[in-house]
Design a protein around this motif. Structure first.
Motif, PDB file in Angstrom:
ATOM      1  N   UNK A   1      -8.110 -20.687  -1.364  1.00 30.71           N
ATOM      2  CA  UNK A   1      -7.662 -19.305  -1.289  1.00 30.71           C
ATOM      3  C   UNK A   1      -7.309 -18.852  -2.700  1.00 30.71           C
ATOM      4  N   UNK A   2      -7.861 -17.727  -3.090  1.00 31.35           N
ATOM      5  CA  UNK A   2      -7.609 -17.183  -4.418  1.00 31.35           C
ATOM      6  C   UNK A   2      -7.009 -15.795  -4.279  1.00 31.35           C
ATOM      7  N   UNK A   3      -5.828 -15.617  -4.862  1.00 31.76           N
ATOM      8  CA  UNK A   3      -5.167 -14.315  -4.849  1.00 31.76           C
ATOM      9  C   UNK A   3      -4.871 -13.916  -6.285  1.00 31.76           C
ATOM     10  N   UNK A   4      -5.018 -12.629  -6.560  1.00 30.12           N
ATOM     11  CA  UNK A   4      -4.687 -12.098  -7.886  1.00 30.12           C
ATOM     12  C   UNK A   4      -3.699 -10.962  -7.699  1.00 30.12           C
ATOM     13  N   UNK A   5      -2.543 -11.103  -8.311  1.00 28.15           N
ATOM     14  CA  UNK A   5      -1.496 -10.096  -8.198  1.00 28.15           C
ATOM     15  C   UNK A   5      -1.406  -9.343  -9.521  1.00 28.15           C
ATOM     16  N   UNK A   6      -1.468  -8.022  -9.422  1.00 24.72           N
ATOM     17  CA  UNK A   6      -1.354  -7.164 -10.601  1.00 24.72           C
ATOM     18  C   UNK A   6       0.030  -6.516 -10.572  1.00 24.72           C
ATOM     19  N   UNK A   7       0.919  -7.025 -11.390  1.00 23.18           N
ATOM     20  CA  UNK A   7       2.302  -6.541 -11.404  1.00 23.18           C
ATOM     21  C   UNK A   7       2.364  -5.072 -11.800  1.00 23.18           C
ATOM     22  N   UNK A   8       1.468  -4.641 -12.677  1.00 23.35           N
ATOM     23  CA  UNK A   8       1.474  -3.245 -13.106  1.00 23.35           C
ATOM     24  C   UNK A   8       0.639  -2.355 -12.180  1.00 23.35           C
ATOM     25  N   UNK A   9       0.140  -2.917 -11.083  1.00 25.50           N
ATOM     26  CA  UNK A   9      -0.671  -2.150 -10.137  1.00 25.50           C
ATOM     27  C   UNK A   9       0.168  -1.169  -9.346  1.00 25.50           C
ATOM     28  N   UNK A  10      -0.520  -0.273  -8.659  1.00 26.38           N
ATOM     29  CA  UNK A  10       0.194   0.742  -7.891  1.00 26.38           C
ATOM     30  C   UNK A  10       0.735   0.195  -6.573  1.00 26.38           C
ATOM     31  N   UNK A  11       0.112  -0.871  -6.048  1.00 28.86           N
ATOM     32  CA  UNK A  11       0.580  -1.451  -4.785  1.00 28.86           C
ATOM     33  C   UNK A  11       1.643  -2.504  -5.075  1.00 28.86           C
ATOM     34  N   UNK A  12       2.694  -2.563  -4.244  1.00 27.01           N
ATOM     35  CA  UNK A  12       3.710  -3.597  -4.439  1.00 27.01           C
ATOM     36  C   UNK A  12       3.099  -4.991  -4.250  1.00 27.01           C
ATOM     37  N   UNK A  13       3.677  -6.005  -4.894  1.00 30.65           N
ATOM     38  CA  UNK A  13       3.115  -7.358  -4.796  1.00 30.65           C
ATOM     39  C   UNK A  13       2.949  -7.861  -3.358  1.00 30.65           C
TER      40      UNK A  13
END
Length: 122
Positions: A1-13
């Motif tokens: 499973x691969x997840x990428x979280x963008x902290x500066x993204x518009x959606x909350x983590x």
């Protein structure tokens, strides 16, 4: 499973975690019965708070995408048909509620389109 979280993204983590696991499960990348990492394990690997991952797992469980089997862990559920049944039930309940409110079909559909655009960000 691969997840990428963008902290500066518009959606909350937590929403990013929820959406990515949901999409991977529905696409078959995460097959039915796949054991997910523990909340703490996933939180550590993503650099997130455990509560953030726990919130995502709760939402996924409510959506029928995953199921928790007590001490045995958390697994991808057979969500496709269950999700479709739940969506159909929600649509039916909405249609009945809109009719009781006196909305005509065009107004009811417009409300759904607006809600879908807001939910999907389009």
């Amino acid at each position: 499973m691969t997840l990428k979280i963008h902290i500066d993204g518009s959606a909350p983590p937590y929403e990013q975690v929820r959406a990515q696991i949901s999409e991977q499960a529905r696409a078959g990348v995460l097959p039915v019965g796949y054991r997910l990492p523990t909340v703490r394990g996933l939180a550590e690997s993503l650099g997130l708070a455990a509560n953030t991952v726990a919130k995502a797992y709760r939402a996924l469980e409510e959506d029928g995408v995953i199921e928790t089997r007590g001490r045995n862990g958390t697994f991808v559920a057979a969500a496709g048909s269950a999700a479709e049944r739940e969506a159909a039930a929600a649509a039916s309940a909405y249609a009945e509620r809109a009719r009781r409110l006196g909305l005509d079909e065009d107004a009811a559909l417009a409300a759904v389109r607006h809600a879908l655009r807001a939910a999907y960000g389009s």
